[in-house]
Design an enzyme around this catalytic site. Structure first.
Site, PDB file in Angstrom:
ATOM      1  N   GLY A  45       0.838  -1.198   0.000  1.00 22.85           N
ATOM      2  CA  GLY A  45       0.000   0.000   0.000  1.00 22.85           C
ATOM      3  C   GLY A  45       0.865   1.238   0.000  1.00 22.85           C
ATOM      4  O   GLY A  45       2.015   1.211   0.444  1.00 22.85           O
ATOM      5  N   GLN A  50       2.806  10.077   1.246  1.00 24.04           N
ATOM      6  CA  GLN A  50       4.105   9.414   1.387  1.00 24.04           C
ATOM      7  C   GLN A  50       5.071   9.795   0.261  1.00 24.04           C
ATOM      8  O   GLN A  50       6.273   9.572   0.385  1.00 24.04           O
ATOM      9  CB  GLN A  50       3.945   7.897   1.435  1.00 24.04           C
ATOM     10  CG  GLN A  50       3.265   7.418   2.703  1.00 24.04           C
ATOM     11  CD  GLN A  50       3.138   5.915   2.704  1.00 24.04           C
ATOM     12  OE1 GLN A  50       2.164   5.365   2.208  1.00 24.04           O
ATOM     13  NE2 GLN A  50       4.143   5.247   3.239  1.00 24.04           N
ATOM     14  N   CYS A  94       5.667   0.143   7.400  1.00 25.76           N
ATOM     15  CA  CYS A  94       5.299   1.296   6.570  1.00 25.76           C
ATOM     16  C   CYS A  94       6.505   1.677   5.726  1.00 25.76           C
ATOM     17  O   CYS A  94       7.630   1.702   6.228  1.00 25.76           O
ATOM     18  CB  CYS A  94       4.887   2.454   7.481  1.00 25.76           C
ATOM     19  SG  CYS A  94       4.404   3.937   6.597  1.00 25.76           S
ATOM     20  N   LEU A  95       6.257   1.975   4.448  1.00 28.93           N
ATOM     21  CA  LEU A  95       7.357   2.364   3.566  1.00 28.93           C
ATOM     22  C   LEU A  95       8.003   3.669   4.011  1.00 28.93           C
ATOM     23  O   LEU A  95       9.157   3.934   3.684  1.00 28.93           O
ATOM     24  CB  LEU A  95       6.862   2.473   2.119  1.00 28.93           C
ATOM     25  CG  LEU A  95       6.369   1.157   1.505  1.00 28.93           C
ATOM     26  CD1 LEU A  95       5.810   1.395   0.110  1.00 28.93           C
ATOM     27  CD2 LEU A  95       7.461   0.101   1.489  1.00 28.93           C
ATOM     28  N   HIS A 136      -4.795   1.417   7.207  1.00 31.31           N
ATOM     29  CA  HIS A 136      -3.462   2.005   7.381  1.00 31.31           C
ATOM     30  C   HIS A 136      -3.265   3.138   6.370  1.00 31.31           C
ATOM     31  O   HIS A 136      -2.809   4.226   6.727  1.00 31.31           O
ATOM     32  CB  HIS A 136      -2.414   0.895   7.186  1.00 31.31           C
ATOM     33  CG  HIS A 136      -0.992   1.346   7.203  1.00 31.31           C
ATOM     34  ND1 HIS A 136      -0.121   0.994   8.207  1.00 31.31           N
ATOM     35  CD2 HIS A 136      -0.274   2.096   6.335  1.00 31.31           C
ATOM     36  CE1 HIS A 136       1.082   1.519   7.950  1.00 31.31           C
ATOM     37  NE2 HIS A 136       1.010   2.190   6.813  1.00 31.31           N
ATOM     38  N   GLU A 137      -3.640   2.891   5.109  1.00 29.52           N
ATOM     39  CA  GLU A 137      -3.444   3.906   4.061  1.00 29.52           C
ATOM     40  C   GLU A 137      -4.389   5.093   4.253  1.00 29.52           C
ATOM     41  O   GLU A 137      -3.981   6.245   4.064  1.00 29.52           O
ATOM     42  CB  GLU A 137      -3.599   3.297   2.670  1.00 29.52           C
ATOM     43  CG  GLU A 137      -2.594   2.193   2.336  1.00 29.52           C
ATOM     44  CD  GLU A 137      -1.138   2.538   2.600  1.00 29.52           C
ATOM     45  OE1 GLU A 137      -0.755   3.724   2.489  1.00 29.52           O
ATOM     46  OE2 GLU A 137      -0.366   1.630   2.952  1.00 29.52           O
ATOM     47  N   HIS A 140      -3.059   7.498   6.679  1.00 26.47           N
ATOM     48  CA  HIS A 140      -2.065   8.425   6.120  1.00 26.47           C
ATOM     49  C   HIS A 140      -2.735   9.701   5.605  1.00 26.47           C
ATOM     50  O   HIS A 140      -2.179  10.786   5.725  1.00 26.47           O
ATOM     51  CB  HIS A 140      -1.302   7.780   4.953  1.00 26.47           C
ATOM     52  CG  HIS A 140      -0.121   6.971   5.357  1.00 26.47           C
ATOM     53  ND1 HIS A 140       0.982   7.510   5.980  1.00 26.47           N
ATOM     54  CD2 HIS A 140       0.146   5.654   5.202  1.00 26.47           C
ATOM     55  CE1 HIS A 140       1.870   6.565   6.198  1.00 26.47           C
ATOM     56  NE2 HIS A 140       1.392   5.410   5.734  1.00 26.47           N
TER      57      HIS A 140
END
Length: 172
Positions: A45, A50, A94-95, A136-137, A140
């Site tokens: 994701g 991000q 998380c990226l 989660h996304e 963000h």
């Protein structure tokens, strides 16, 4: 085109994103870039903030089985419209917080509504990993990171590790 992924702490990761008014070719290209960036990372994701874009756009693909067809989803203005009382605990990463993981409890099933890349309203019930990922996304887009669910000490420890990582990358 692959985009650079912001690393926590970055003030853009804590901002609430603006709703997308209408789907343009520019936004479709952004979504394609985000999918390419996510797959390359590799991740399941990615949210627009991000990569430094403060629009309500996320992409995800939680298909992990070897040989299974990919299922890339592009969601503009996604929102949870219903959530189960039953919860799941997943070890999230998380990226924007590389190589850091922690268990987070979230609703097991969520109904999500969004606008697809063609401007059509969509909705679907997500379960398990898909439910965790989409929540989660969407977090963000509201300026919330998975570490915000952790106890302060653990959150501070991870933040310090990320500050150190950013310093090391800046020197390289």
């Amino acid at each position: 085109m692959k985009r650079a992924i912001l690393i926590h702490p970055d003030p853009r990761l804590k901002k609430v994103c603006a709703p997308v008014a209408d789907i343009s070719d520019e936004l479709r290209t952004l979504a394609d870039d985000m999918l390419e960036t996510m797959y390359d990372a590799p991740g399941i994701g990615l949210a627009a903030p991000q990569i430094g874009v403060l629009d309500r756009l996320i992409v995800l693909d939680c298909v992990k089985e070897e040989g299974a067809a990919a299922r890339p989803l592009v969601m503009f203005n996604p929102r949870v419209i219903a959530a189960s009382d039953e919860t799941n605990v997943y070890e999230e990463g998380c990226l924007s917080i590389p190589e850091q993981y922690a268990e987070v409890t979230r609703p097991k099933v969520v109904d999500v509504e969004w606008i697809d890349r063609d401007g059509n309203l969509q909705s679907e019930a997500f379960d398990g990993l898909w439910a965790t990922c989409v929540q989660h996304e969407i977090d963000h887009l509201d300026g919330k990171l998975f570490i915000d669910y952790l106890k302060p000490l653990k959150r501070q420890m991870i933040t310090r590790k990320m500050q150190k990582l950013k310093r090391e990358r800046a020197r390289a």
